[in-house]
Design an enzyme around this catalytic site. Sequence first.
Site, PDB file in Angstrom:
ATOM      1  N   ASP A  98      -1.407   6.918   3.035  1.00  7.59           N
ATOM      2  CA  ASP A  98      -2.509   7.767   2.583  1.00  7.59           C
ATOM      3  C   ASP A  98      -3.523   7.062   1.697  1.00  7.59           C
ATOM      4  O   ASP A  98      -4.246   7.705   0.941  1.00  7.59           O
ATOM      5  CB  ASP A  98      -1.910   8.936   1.799  1.00  7.59           C
ATOM      6  CG  ASP A  98      -0.945   8.458   0.714  1.00  7.59           C
ATOM      7  OD1 ASP A  98      -1.085   7.309   0.271  1.00  7.59           O
ATOM      8  OD2 ASP A  98      -0.046   9.235   0.326  1.00  7.59           O
ATOM      9  N   GLU A 120       4.367   6.846   8.430  1.00  8.75           N
ATOM     10  CA  GLU A 120       4.547   7.739   7.267  1.00  8.75           C
ATOM     11  C   GLU A 120       3.547   8.900   7.334  1.00  8.75           C
ATOM     12  O   GLU A 120       2.788   9.186   6.397  1.00  8.75           O
ATOM     13  CB  GLU A 120       4.417   7.002   5.919  1.00  8.75           C
ATOM     14  CG  GLU A 120       5.038   7.777   4.764  1.00  8.75           C
ATOM     15  CD  GLU A 120       4.681   7.236   3.389  1.00  8.75           C
ATOM     16  OE1 GLU A 120       3.517   7.339   2.965  1.00  8.75           O
ATOM     17  OE2 GLU A 120       5.584   6.713   2.731  1.00  8.75           O
ATOM     18  N   GLU A 134      -5.406  10.900  -2.051  1.00 16.67           N
ATOM     19  CA  GLU A 134      -4.467  10.601  -0.965  1.00 16.67           C
ATOM     20  C   GLU A 134      -4.195  11.795  -0.047  1.00 16.67           C
ATOM     21  O   GLU A 134      -3.998  11.627   1.162  1.00 16.67           O
ATOM     22  CB  GLU A 134      -3.135  10.093  -1.538  1.00 16.67           C
ATOM     23  CG  GLU A 134      -3.216   8.720  -2.195  1.00 16.67           C
ATOM     24  CD  GLU A 134      -3.711   8.755  -3.641  1.00 16.67           C
ATOM     25  OE1 GLU A 134      -4.016   9.853  -4.152  1.00 16.67           O
ATOM     26  OE2 GLU A 134      -3.794   7.679  -4.251  1.00 16.67           O
ATOM     27  N   HIS A 205       0.609   4.871 -12.266  1.00 11.23           N
ATOM     28  CA  HIS A 205      -0.706   4.365 -11.879  1.00 11.23           C
ATOM     29  C   HIS A 205      -1.603   5.418 -11.244  1.00 11.23           C
ATOM     30  O   HIS A 205      -2.783   5.180 -11.039  1.00 11.23           O
ATOM     31  CB  HIS A 205      -0.562   3.222 -10.861  1.00 11.23           C
ATOM     32  CG  HIS A 205      -0.127   3.687  -9.495  1.00 11.23           C
ATOM     33  ND1 HIS A 205       1.183   3.933  -9.200  1.00 11.23           N
ATOM     34  CD2 HIS A 205      -0.827   3.991  -8.383  1.00 11.23           C
ATOM     35  CE1 HIS A 205       1.264   4.353  -7.951  1.00 11.23           C
ATOM     36  NE2 HIS A 205       0.058   4.409  -7.426  1.00 11.23           N
ATOM     37  N   ARG A 207      -4.220   8.095 -10.010  1.00 13.45           N
ATOM     38  CA  ARG A 207      -5.538   8.501 -10.486  1.00 13.45           C
ATOM     39  C   ARG A 207      -5.497   9.820 -11.257  1.00 13.45           C
ATOM     40  O   ARG A 207      -6.151   9.973 -12.277  1.00 13.45           O
ATOM     41  CB  ARG A 207      -6.475   8.707  -9.286  1.00 13.45           C
ATOM     42  CG  ARG A 207      -7.534   7.671  -9.157  1.00 13.45           C
ATOM     43  CD  ARG A 207      -8.118   7.662  -7.754  1.00 13.45           C
ATOM     44  NE  ARG A 207      -8.209   6.297  -7.315  1.00 13.45           N
ATOM     45  CZ  ARG A 207      -9.278   5.521  -7.477  1.00 13.45           C
ATOM     46  NH1 ARG A 207     -10.365   5.993  -8.026  1.00 13.45           N
ATOM     47  NH2 ARG A 207      -9.259   4.278  -7.080  1.00 13.45           N
ATOM     48  N   HIS A 238       0.692  -1.839 -13.500  1.00 13.03           N
ATOM     49  CA  HIS A 238      -0.219  -1.903 -12.359  1.00 13.03           C
ATOM     50  C   HIS A 238      -1.462  -2.682 -12.803  1.00 13.03           C
ATOM     51  O   HIS A 238      -1.833  -2.651 -13.979  1.00 13.03           O
ATOM     52  CB  HIS A 238      -0.589  -0.467 -11.966  1.00 13.03           C
ATOM     53  CG  HIS A 238      -1.315  -0.336 -10.664  1.00 13.03           C
ATOM     54  ND1 HIS A 238      -2.640  -0.646 -10.532  1.00 13.03           N
ATOM     55  CD2 HIS A 238      -0.910   0.082  -9.447  1.00 13.03           C
ATOM     56  CE1 HIS A 238      -3.020  -0.419  -9.280  1.00 13.03           C
ATOM     57  NE2 HIS A 238      -1.979   0.021  -8.599  1.00 13.03           N
TER      58      HIS A 238
HETATM   59  C1  UD1 Z   1      -4.351   2.478  -4.666  1.00 15.92           C
HETATM   60  C2  UD1 Z   1      -4.293   3.713  -3.767  1.00 15.92           C
HETATM   61  C3  UD1 Z   1      -3.087   4.580  -4.148  1.00 15.92           C
HETATM   62  C4  UD1 Z   1      -1.820   3.768  -4.173  1.00 15.92           C
HETATM   63  C5  UD1 Z   1      -2.001   2.555  -5.064  1.00 15.92           C
HETATM   64  C6  UD1 Z   1      -0.770   1.687  -4.965  1.00 15.92           C
HETATM   65  C7  UD1 Z   1      -6.411   4.620  -2.996  1.00 15.92           C
HETATM   66  C8  UD1 Z   1      -7.589   5.443  -3.338  1.00 15.92           C
HETATM   67  N1  UD1 Z   1      -5.494   4.500  -3.953  1.00 15.92           N
HETATM   68  O1  UD1 Z   1      -4.619   2.926  -5.990  1.00 15.92           O
HETATM   69  O2  UD1 Z   1      -2.945   5.616  -3.188  1.00 15.92           O
HETATM   70  O3  UD1 Z   1      -0.778   4.580  -4.690  1.00 15.92           O
HETATM   71  O4  UD1 Z   1      -3.121   1.785  -4.612  1.00 15.92           O
HETATM   72  O5  UD1 Z   1      -0.720   0.736  -5.978  1.00 15.92           O
HETATM   73  O6  UD1 Z   1      -6.305   4.099  -1.917  1.00 15.92           O
HETATM   74  N2  UD1 Z   1      -6.545  -4.249  -9.052  1.00 15.92           N
HETATM   75  C9  UD1 Z   1      -6.488  -5.627  -9.276  1.00 15.92           C
HETATM   76  N3  UD1 Z   1      -5.654  -6.388  -8.486  1.00 15.92           N
HETATM   77  C10 UD1 Z   1      -4.882  -5.850  -7.517  1.00 15.92           C
HETATM   78  C11 UD1 Z   1      -4.931  -4.452  -7.306  1.00 15.92           C
HETATM   79  C12 UD1 Z   1      -5.783  -3.672  -8.075  1.00 15.92           C
HETATM   80  O7  UD1 Z   1      -7.151  -6.147 -10.141  1.00 15.92           O
HETATM   81  O8  UD1 Z   1      -4.159  -6.591  -6.838  1.00 15.92           O
HETATM   82  C13 UD1 Z   1      -7.451  -3.414  -9.882  1.00 15.92           C
HETATM   83  C14 UD1 Z   1      -8.939  -3.579  -9.470  1.00 15.92           C
HETATM   84  O9  UD1 Z   1      -9.720  -3.463 -10.619  1.00 15.92           O
HETATM   85  C15 UD1 Z   1      -9.149  -2.368  -8.552  1.00 15.92           C
HETATM   86  C16 UD1 Z   1      -8.313  -1.334  -9.302  1.00 15.92           C
HETATM   87  O10 UD1 Z   1      -7.139  -2.039  -9.712  1.00 15.92           O
HETATM   88  O11 UD1 Z   1     -10.505  -2.011  -8.416  1.00 15.92           O
HETATM   89  C17 UD1 Z   1      -7.969  -0.089  -8.549  1.00 15.92           C
HETATM   90  O12 UD1 Z   1      -7.575  -0.347  -7.231  1.00 15.92           O
HETATM   91  P1  UD1 Z   1      -7.704   0.797  -6.098  1.00 15.92           P
HETATM   92  O13 UD1 Z   1      -7.186   0.248  -4.852  1.00 15.92           O
HETATM   93  O14 UD1 Z   1      -9.055   1.407  -6.111  1.00 15.92           O
HETATM   94  O15 UD1 Z   1      -6.788   1.974  -6.593  1.00 15.92           O
HETATM   95  P2  UD1 Z   1      -5.311   2.009  -7.092  1.00 15.92           P
HETATM   96  O16 UD1 Z   1      -5.323   2.802  -8.352  1.00 15.92           O
HETATM   97  O17 UD1 Z   1      -4.720   0.655  -7.095  1.00 15.92           O
HETATM   98  N1  UDP Z   2       6.430  -2.396  -6.592  1.00 18.30           N
HETATM   99  C1  UDP Z   2       6.445  -3.780  -6.770  1.00 18.30           C
HETATM  100  N2  UDP Z   2       6.206  -4.278  -8.022  1.00 18.30           N
HETATM  101  C2  UDP Z   2       5.918  -3.460  -9.082  1.00 18.30           C
HETATM  102  C3  UDP Z   2       5.887  -2.053  -8.886  1.00 18.30           C
HETATM  103  C4  UDP Z   2       6.133  -1.555  -7.621  1.00 18.30           C
HETATM  104  O1  UDP Z   2       6.701  -4.536  -5.843  1.00 18.30           O
HETATM  105  O2  UDP Z   2       5.691  -3.969 -10.186  1.00 18.30           O
HETATM  106  C5  UDP Z   2       6.677  -1.846  -5.246  1.00 18.30           C
HETATM  107  C6  UDP Z   2       7.692  -0.742  -5.167  1.00 18.30           C
HETATM  108  O3  UDP Z   2       8.994  -1.251  -4.938  1.00 18.30           O
HETATM  109  C7  UDP Z   2       7.197   0.109  -4.006  1.00 18.30           C
HETATM  110  C8  UDP Z   2       5.701  -0.077  -4.043  1.00 18.30           C
HETATM  111  O4  UDP Z   2       5.461  -1.242  -4.841  1.00 18.30           O
HETATM  112  O5  UDP Z   2       7.650  -0.397  -2.758  1.00 18.30           O
HETATM  113  C9  UDP Z   2       5.062   1.129  -4.645  1.00 18.30           C
HETATM  114  O6  UDP Z   2       3.750   0.854  -4.926  1.00 18.30           O
HETATM  115  P1  UDP Z   2       2.897   1.744  -5.925  1.00 18.30           P
HETATM  116  O7  UDP Z   2       3.786   2.402  -6.909  1.00 18.30           O
HETATM  117  O8  UDP Z   2       1.829   0.852  -6.420  1.00 18.30           O
HETATM  118  O9  UDP Z   2       2.204   2.797  -4.936  1.00 18.30           O
HETATM  119  P2  UDP Z   2       2.643   4.201  -4.292  1.00 18.30           P
HETATM  120  O10 UDP Z   2       3.953   4.037  -3.615  1.00 18.30           O
HETATM  121  O11 UDP Z   2       2.642   5.214  -5.383  1.00 18.30           O
HETATM  122  O12 UDP Z   2       1.526   4.485  -3.334  1.00 18.30           O
END
Ligand code: UD1
Ligand code: UDP
Length: 376
Positions: A98, A120, A134, A205, A207, A238
């Site tokens: 999602d 999924e 999501e 993490h 939103r 995160h």
């Molecule tokens: C995203 C997904 C969420 C998922 C989560 C898993 C959307 C809208 N949200 O949320 O469903 O649960 O990922 O973790 O698709 N950033 C870094 N390095 C990284 C990753 C993120 O610096 O490797 C920072 C960046 O500033 C980025 C911000 O995190 O802009 C947010 O990333 P974004 O993908 O928009 O949303 P998440 O909160 O990570």
């Molecule tokens: N995970 C990871 N390192 C971390 C935290 C989570 O590898 O520090 C893995 C975790 O085992 C799971 C996935 O990341 O498989 C979950 O990701 P996240 O919580 O970011 O997103 P969500 O599942 O809520 O979309």
Amino acid sequence: MARPVVVFVVGTRPDAIKTAPVVREFLQYDAVETVLVSTGQHREMLAQALGAFGLHADVDLDVMQHGQTLAGLTSKMLTGLDGVLADRSPAIVMAQGDTTTTFVAGLASFYRQVPFGHIEAGLRTDTVWDPYPEEFNRRAVSLYASLHFPPTRWAASNLIEEGADPADVFVTGNTGIDAVRSVAESHEKDWFPEHKGRIVLLTTHRRENWGDPQTRIAKSALQVVEKFEDVLLVVPMHRNPAVRETLTAVFGKHPRVRLIEPPEYADFVKLLQRSDVILTDSGGVQEEAPTFGVPVLVLRETTERPEGIEAGTAKLVGTDLDKIVAETCTLLNDGAAREAMARATSPYGDGRAAPRIRSVVFERLGVPTTKETMWT
Ligand code: UD1
Ligand code: UDP
């Protein structure tokens, strides 16, 4: 004759972890050409997650920017993915869950009228606003998907109630369980060997928890640490700057709190196994923890994973400070309550989702393959 091209699209950490077992399964067969495309929605966290499975993206759109809006993210990905689909002419596009990456993979496929397979599929809450965005993303791709791979029977029933053709719906178990099992078996790591007491693991993490709810979550975990001298609180942060700011502000340098960089997946799985109680708003962590019998308190107001709550492996606690403290203390004080949650059986999968998905997709593409029985 050219082989059918199967494009897998990933962008975030959970996309990578849950898609990797399926990509690895497809790569074992020469009858299809398997192409892994990253939108680059996440950067470091995606590379880390793919690395755990020895995978690299064939194409990387590299869209991540700090502080960008959902609209900015979406529009860059849509243009980029459209180009990839024009270039590769896939027979099917596959994506999981999602995230915005998944929503855009579905939309780009729809615009090009390419079949879309949704891994999924069928998770639902009763409001499009939670989880945000999501819930919208997964509902939207269900409108278009030609193959739906719900992890459980409940998720399948949601799809069928919404009008999906039952002949296109296949219950596979969650591919995340394939991932967690394979990694847990093949990896070793001794976390905090100097700490002989208990570990409470916290990840947050989402939103909809940014700001006040996340501050309450962190403060409640801090209160728990202060009540139990043998507890070490471990908080993998995160990479989102909004999340980090809150966590570092609340925890400071408390001697029994470890604010750590997100461990790579295999190490994180070992941390799950070492934990006594998990506090999380993560979807994936909720699904993985029951594999190891670790109780989970879900820090959200709704969940699209009621199976864990019904099976007793998880409890929906929300983000009220006193409630989180009380529920965590119960699990730390009351061995029987903890054991009852730890003993419940995982409802999320048996570790064989990837071959089931391969069996269905190959059959649709007219590629001879071994037929797998779906999960019951
Ligand atoms: C995203 C997904 C969420 C998922 C989560 C898993 C959307 C809208 N949200 O949320 O469903 O649960 O990922 O973790 O698709 N950033 C870094 N390095 C990284 C990753 C993120 O610096 O490797 C920072 C960046 O500033 C980025 C911000 O995190 O802009 C947010 O990333 P974004 O993908 O928009 O949303 P998440 O909160 O990570
Ligand atoms: N995970 C990871 N390192 C971390 C935290 C989570 O590898 O520090 C893995 C975790 O085992 C799971 C996935 O990341 O498989 C979950 O990701 P996240 O919580 O970011 O997103 P969500 O599942 O809520 O979309």
